[in-house]
Design a protein around this motif. Structure first.
Motif, PDB file in Angstrom:
ATOM      1  N   ILE A  30       0.857  -1.065  -0.049  1.00 52.56           N
ATOM      2  CA  ILE A  30       0.056   0.132   0.003  1.00 52.56           C
ATOM      3  C   ILE A  30       0.764   1.210   0.065  1.00 52.56           C
ATOM      4  N   VAL A  31       0.371   2.485  -0.652  1.00 51.10           N
ATOM      5  CA  VAL A  31       1.282   3.441  -0.672  1.00 51.10           C
ATOM      6  C   VAL A  31       0.862   4.357   0.656  1.00 51.10           C
ATOM      7  N   GLU A  32       1.941   4.807   1.274  1.00 52.68           N
ATOM      8  CA  GLU A  32       1.890   5.557   2.576  1.00 52.68           C
ATOM      9  C   GLU A  32       2.954   6.546   2.637  1.00 52.68           C
ATOM     10  N   LYS A  33       2.447   7.708   2.344  1.00 55.18           N
ATOM     11  CA  LYS A  33       3.388   8.890   2.099  1.00 55.18           C
ATOM     12  C   LYS A  33       4.608   8.671   1.337  1.00 55.18           C
ATOM     13  N   ASP A  34       4.019   8.387  -0.046  1.00 54.29           N
ATOM     14  CA  ASP A  34       5.228   8.307  -1.148  1.00 54.29           C
ATOM     15  C   ASP A  34       6.072   6.964  -0.784  1.00 54.29           C
ATOM     16  N   ASN A  35       5.744   5.941   0.075  1.00 55.26           N
ATOM     17  CA  ASN A  35       6.416   5.049   0.139  1.00 55.26           C
ATOM     18  C   ASN A  35       5.424   3.857   0.105  1.00 55.26           C
ATOM     19  N   TYR A  36       6.053   2.715  -0.542  1.00 47.06           N
ATOM     20  CA  TYR A  36       5.479   1.367  -0.647  1.00 47.06           C
ATOM     21  C   TYR A  36       5.589   0.445   0.539  1.00 47.06           C
ATOM     22  N   VAL A  37       4.466   0.150   1.559  1.00 45.44           N
ATOM     23  CA  VAL A  37       4.716  -0.497   2.650  1.00 45.44           C
ATOM     24  C   VAL A  37       4.010  -2.077   2.278  1.00 45.44           C
ATOM     25  N   PRO A  38       4.912  -2.913   2.351  1.00 46.61           N
ATOM     26  CA  PRO A  38       4.472  -4.476   1.786  1.00 46.61           C
ATOM     27  C   PRO A  38       3.597  -4.817   3.046  1.00 46.61           C
ATOM     28  N   ILE A  39       2.470  -5.722   2.596  1.00 50.62           N
ATOM     29  CA  ILE A  39       1.457  -5.920   3.528  1.00 50.62           C
ATOM     30  C   ILE A  39       1.572  -7.693   3.446  1.00 50.62           C
ATOM     31  N   ASP A  40       1.227  -8.346   4.850  1.00 50.78           N
ATOM     32  CA  ASP A  40       1.056  -9.671   4.974  1.00 50.78           C
ATOM     33  C   ASP A  40      -0.068 -10.044   5.411  1.00 50.78           C
ATOM     34  N   PHE A  41      -1.210  -8.888   5.443  1.00 46.01           N
ATOM     35  CA  PHE A  41      -2.562  -9.182   5.816  1.00 46.01           C
ATOM     36  C   PHE A  41      -3.387  -8.183   4.989  1.00 46.01           C
ATOM     37  N   CYS A  42      -4.632  -8.786   4.703  1.00 45.32           N
ATOM     38  CA  CYS A  42      -5.416  -7.765   3.949  1.00 45.32           C
ATOM     39  C   CYS A  42      -5.777  -6.486   4.834  1.00 45.32           C
TER      40      CYS A  42
END
Length: 77
Positions: free
Chosen positions: A52-64
């Motif tokens: 997901i995009v958070e403050k111009d960074n991509y944050v990987p997700i392991d849970f929906c």
């Protein structure tokens, strides 16, 4: 939710991860995530995970982020 991916190495130094869609469409855990993925580029080929995009960074997700189901990433060789 299970996500299949393949690690690809090009020129011995460039690594990317491509998502493998089974039956031409991923089986998403909920409709909200399916809509999000269709409207936002969320597959991160550099790390091989949805993000997901958070403050111009991509944050990987392991849970929906919508229903909370665990996302299992499975490497296919």
């Amino acid at each position: 939710m299970q996500v299949y991916f393949r690690k690809e190495i090009q020129a011995f130094e460039y690594v990317s991860f491509s998502e493998l869609k089974l039956n031409s469409q991923s089986d998403f855990c909920c409709e909200k995530l399916s809509k999000y993925v269709s409207s936002v580029k969320s597959w991160n080929g550099k790390i091989g995970k949805y993000s997901i995009v958070e403050k111009d960074n991509y944050v990987p997700i392991d849970f929906c982020p919508f229903c909370g189901e665990k996302i299992e990433y499975i490497s296919v060789t």
